[in-house]
Design a protein around this motif. Structure first.
Motif, PDB file in Angstrom:
ATOM      1  N   LYS A   3       0.897  -0.412   0.258  1.00  0.00           N
ATOM      2  CA  LYS A   3      -0.276  -0.096   0.399  1.00  0.00           C
ATOM      3  C   LYS A   3       0.577   0.984   0.258  1.00  0.00           C
ATOM      4  CE  LYS A   3      -3.932   1.699   2.435  1.00  0.00           C
ATOM      5  NZ  LYS A   3      -5.090   1.863   3.966  1.00  0.00           N
ATOM      6  N   ILE A   4       1.623   1.422   0.878  1.00  0.00           N
ATOM      7  CA  ILE A   4       2.661   2.437   0.224  1.00  0.00           C
ATOM      8  C   ILE A   4       3.789   2.827  -0.940  1.00  0.00           C
ATOM      9  CG2 ILE A   4       4.823   3.401   1.469  1.00  0.00           C
ATOM     10  CD1 ILE A   4       4.494   1.812   4.049  1.00  0.00           C
ATOM     11  N   LEU A   5       3.990   1.645  -1.306  1.00  0.00           N
ATOM     12  CA  LEU A   5       4.016   2.402  -2.076  1.00  0.00           C
ATOM     13  C   LEU A   5       3.287   2.408  -3.691  1.00  0.00           C
ATOM     14  CD1 LEU A   5       6.773   2.098  -4.369  1.00  0.00           C
ATOM     15  CD2 LEU A   5       6.220  -0.735  -4.616  1.00  0.00           C
ATOM     16  N   THR A   6       2.594   1.791  -3.709  1.00  0.00           N
ATOM     17  CA  THR A   6       1.118   2.554  -4.113  1.00  0.00           C
ATOM     18  C   THR A   6       0.828   3.496  -4.070  1.00  0.00           C
ATOM     19  OG1 THR A   6       0.746   0.394  -4.907  1.00  0.00           O
ATOM     20  CG2 THR A   6      -1.341   2.082  -5.066  1.00  0.00           C
ATOM     21  N   ILE A   7       0.743   4.399  -2.502  1.00  0.00           N
ATOM     22  CA  ILE A   7       0.079   5.679  -2.404  1.00  0.00           C
ATOM     23  C   ILE A   7       1.719   6.741  -2.542  1.00  0.00           C
ATOM     24  CG2 ILE A   7       0.463   7.173  -0.625  1.00  0.00           C
ATOM     25  CD1 ILE A   7      -0.940   5.464   0.390  1.00  0.00           C
ATOM     26  N   ILE A   8       3.048   6.625  -2.756  1.00  0.00           N
ATOM     27  CA  ILE A   8       3.993   7.006  -3.200  1.00  0.00           C
ATOM     28  C   ILE A   8       4.053   6.936  -4.986  1.00  0.00           C
ATOM     29  CG2 ILE A   8       6.109   6.900  -3.576  1.00  0.00           C
ATOM     30  CD1 ILE A   8       6.722   5.326  -1.083  1.00  0.00           C
ATOM     31  N   LEU A   9       3.338   5.947  -5.536  1.00  0.00           N
ATOM     32  CA  LEU A   9       3.242   5.994  -7.250  1.00  0.00           C
ATOM     33  C   LEU A   9       2.101   6.940  -7.149  1.00  0.00           C
ATOM     34  CD1 LEU A   9       3.790   2.229  -8.037  1.00  0.00           C
ATOM     35  CD2 LEU A   9       5.630   4.653  -7.973  1.00  0.00           C
ATOM     36  N   ALA A  47      -2.199   5.883 -15.059  1.00  0.00           N
ATOM     37  CA  ALA A  47      -1.744   5.767 -13.879  1.00  0.00           C
ATOM     38  C   ALA A  47      -1.844   6.171 -12.564  1.00  0.00           C
ATOM     39  CB  ALA A  47      -0.181   6.080 -14.005  1.00  0.00           C
ATOM     40  N   ILE A  48      -2.816   7.087 -12.131  1.00  0.00           N
ATOM     41  CA  ILE A  48      -3.726   7.055 -10.754  1.00  0.00           C
ATOM     42  C   ILE A  48      -5.120   6.290 -11.121  1.00  0.00           C
ATOM     43  CG2 ILE A  48      -4.806   8.852  -9.475  1.00  0.00           C
ATOM     44  CD1 ILE A  48      -2.823  10.813 -10.297  1.00  0.00           C
ATOM     45  N   VAL A  49      -5.718   5.892 -12.643  1.00  0.00           N
ATOM     46  CA  VAL A  49      -7.076   5.450 -12.458  1.00  0.00           C
ATOM     47  C   VAL A  49      -5.893   3.565 -12.354  1.00  0.00           C
ATOM     48  CG1 VAL A  49      -8.331   4.482 -13.572  1.00  0.00           C
ATOM     49  CG2 VAL A  49      -8.698   7.079 -13.677  1.00  0.00           C
ATOM     50  N   LEU A  50      -5.242   4.075 -13.026  1.00  0.00           N
ATOM     51  CA  LEU A  50      -5.040   2.560 -12.904  1.00  0.00           C
ATOM     52  C   LEU A  50      -4.042   2.081 -11.692  1.00  0.00           C
ATOM     53  CD1 LEU A  50      -2.743   1.579 -15.934  1.00  0.00           C
ATOM     54  CD2 LEU A  50      -4.615   0.035 -15.130  1.00  0.00           C
ATOM     55  N   LEU A  51      -3.953   3.160 -10.586  1.00  0.00           N
ATOM     56  CA  LEU A  51      -3.460   2.666  -9.482  1.00  0.00           C
ATOM     57  C   LEU A  51      -4.570   2.114  -9.066  1.00  0.00           C
ATOM     58  CD1 LEU A  51      -0.272   4.162  -9.261  1.00  0.00           C
ATOM     59  CD2 LEU A  51      -0.284   2.128  -8.851  1.00  0.00           C
ATOM     60  N   THR A  56      -8.006  -1.230  -4.925  1.00  0.00           N
ATOM     61  CA  THR A  56      -9.833  -1.910  -4.989  1.00  0.00           C
ATOM     62  C   THR A  56      -9.733  -3.335  -5.024  1.00  0.00           C
ATOM     63  OG1 THR A  56     -10.428   0.531  -5.638  1.00  0.00           O
ATOM     64  CG2 THR A  56     -11.962  -1.515  -5.668  1.00  0.00           C
ATOM     65  N   SER A  57      -8.651  -3.610  -6.157  1.00  0.00           N
ATOM     66  CA  SER A  57      -8.937  -5.070  -6.624  1.00  0.00           C
ATOM     67  C   SER A  57      -8.171  -6.468  -5.309  1.00  0.00           C
ATOM     68  CB  SER A  57      -8.069  -5.314  -7.420  1.00  0.00           C
ATOM     69  OG  SER A  57      -7.326  -5.318  -7.535  1.00  0.00           O
ATOM     70  N   LYS A  58      -7.177  -5.631  -4.881  1.00  0.00           N
ATOM     71  CA  LYS A  58      -6.328  -6.090  -3.616  1.00  0.00           C
ATOM     72  C   LYS A  58      -7.501  -5.709  -2.348  1.00  0.00           C
ATOM     73  CE  LYS A  58      -2.733  -7.304  -4.429  1.00  0.00           C
ATOM     74  NZ  LYS A  58      -2.338  -8.744  -5.108  1.00  0.00           N
ATOM     75  N   LYS A  59      -8.432  -4.552  -2.181  1.00  0.00           N
ATOM     76  CA  LYS A  59      -9.165  -4.720  -0.967  1.00  0.00           C
ATOM     77  C   LYS A  59     -10.488  -5.951  -1.192  1.00  0.00           C
ATOM     78  CE  LYS A  59      -9.065  -0.141   0.423  1.00  0.00           C
ATOM     79  NZ  LYS A  59      -9.966   1.204   0.434  1.00  0.00           N
ATOM     80  N   ILE A  60     -10.677  -6.765  -2.476  1.00  0.00           N
ATOM     81  CA  ILE A  60     -11.461  -7.205  -2.661  1.00  0.00           C
ATOM     82  C   ILE A  60     -10.625  -8.574  -2.953  1.00  0.00           C
ATOM     83  CG2 ILE A  60     -13.076  -8.407  -4.622  1.00  0.00           C
ATOM     84  CD1 ILE A  60     -13.645  -5.589  -5.618  1.00  0.00           C
ATOM     85  N   GLN A  61     -10.022  -9.021  -2.456  1.00  0.00           N
ATOM     86  CA  GLN A  61      -8.648  -9.924  -2.850  1.00  0.00           C
ATOM     87  C   GLN A  61      -9.022 -10.145  -1.428  1.00  0.00           C
ATOM     88  OE1 GLN A  61      -7.983 -12.052  -5.108  1.00  0.00           O
ATOM     89  NE2 GLN A  61      -7.754 -13.404  -3.538  1.00  0.00           N
ATOM     90  N   ARG A  62      -8.601  -9.317  -0.373  1.00  0.00           N
ATOM     91  CA  ARG A  62      -8.292  -9.889   1.185  1.00  0.00           C
ATOM     92  C   ARG A  62     -10.097 -10.201   1.745  1.00  0.00           C
ATOM     93  NH1 ARG A  62      -6.507  -4.174   2.333  1.00  0.00           N
ATOM     94  NH2 ARG A  62      -4.590  -4.082   0.913  1.00  0.00           N
ATOM     95  N   LYS A  63     -10.921  -9.625   1.121  1.00  0.00           N
ATOM     96  CA  LYS A  63     -12.023  -9.470   2.040  1.00  0.00           C
ATOM     97  C   LYS A  63     -12.033 -11.076   1.273  1.00  0.00           C
ATOM     98  CE  LYS A  63     -14.296  -5.142   2.534  1.00  0.00           C
ATOM     99  NZ  LYS A  63     -14.744  -4.904   3.723  1.00  0.00           N
ATOM    100  N   ILE A  64     -12.215 -11.612  -0.353  1.00  0.00           N
ATOM    101  CA  ILE A  64     -12.483 -12.877  -0.099  1.00  0.00           C
ATOM    102  C   ILE A  64     -11.895 -14.198   0.548  1.00  0.00           C
ATOM    103  CG2 ILE A  64     -12.305 -14.200  -2.612  1.00  0.00           C
ATOM    104  CD1 ILE A  64     -13.368 -12.253  -3.893  1.00  0.00           C
TER     105      ILE A  64
END
Length: 67
Positions: A3-9, A47-51, A56-64
């Motif tokens: 998450k930190i790297l994504t926010i930095i990007l 790039a922002i939209v893709l990140l 969001t997909s990582k959040k969904i994966q964690r919930k699953i």
């Protein structure tokens, strides 16, 4: 990617948008370096939209995985 790297990007992409806005000639935005700056702004927005989709997909994966 954590998450930190994504926010930095995302912050870097916002910084690139801010820099490219300073390069635009608002009197004639479709000539010369202004076109390159506009392309840079659009690319940074993509790039922002893709990140954000990735986060969001990582959040969904964690919930699953929890269920």
């Amino acid at each position: 990617m954590n998450k930190i790297l994504t926010i930095i990007l995302i912050v870097l992409a916002v910084a690139l948008i801010a820099y490219n806005v300073t390069l635009i000639d608002f009197q004639d935005p479709l000539q010369g370096n202004s076109v390159i700056a506009l392309i840079g702004i659009v690319a940074s927005l993509c790039a922002i939209v893709l990140l954000l989709i990735y986060m969001t997909s990582k959040k969904i994966q964690r919930k699953i995985d929890e269920d």
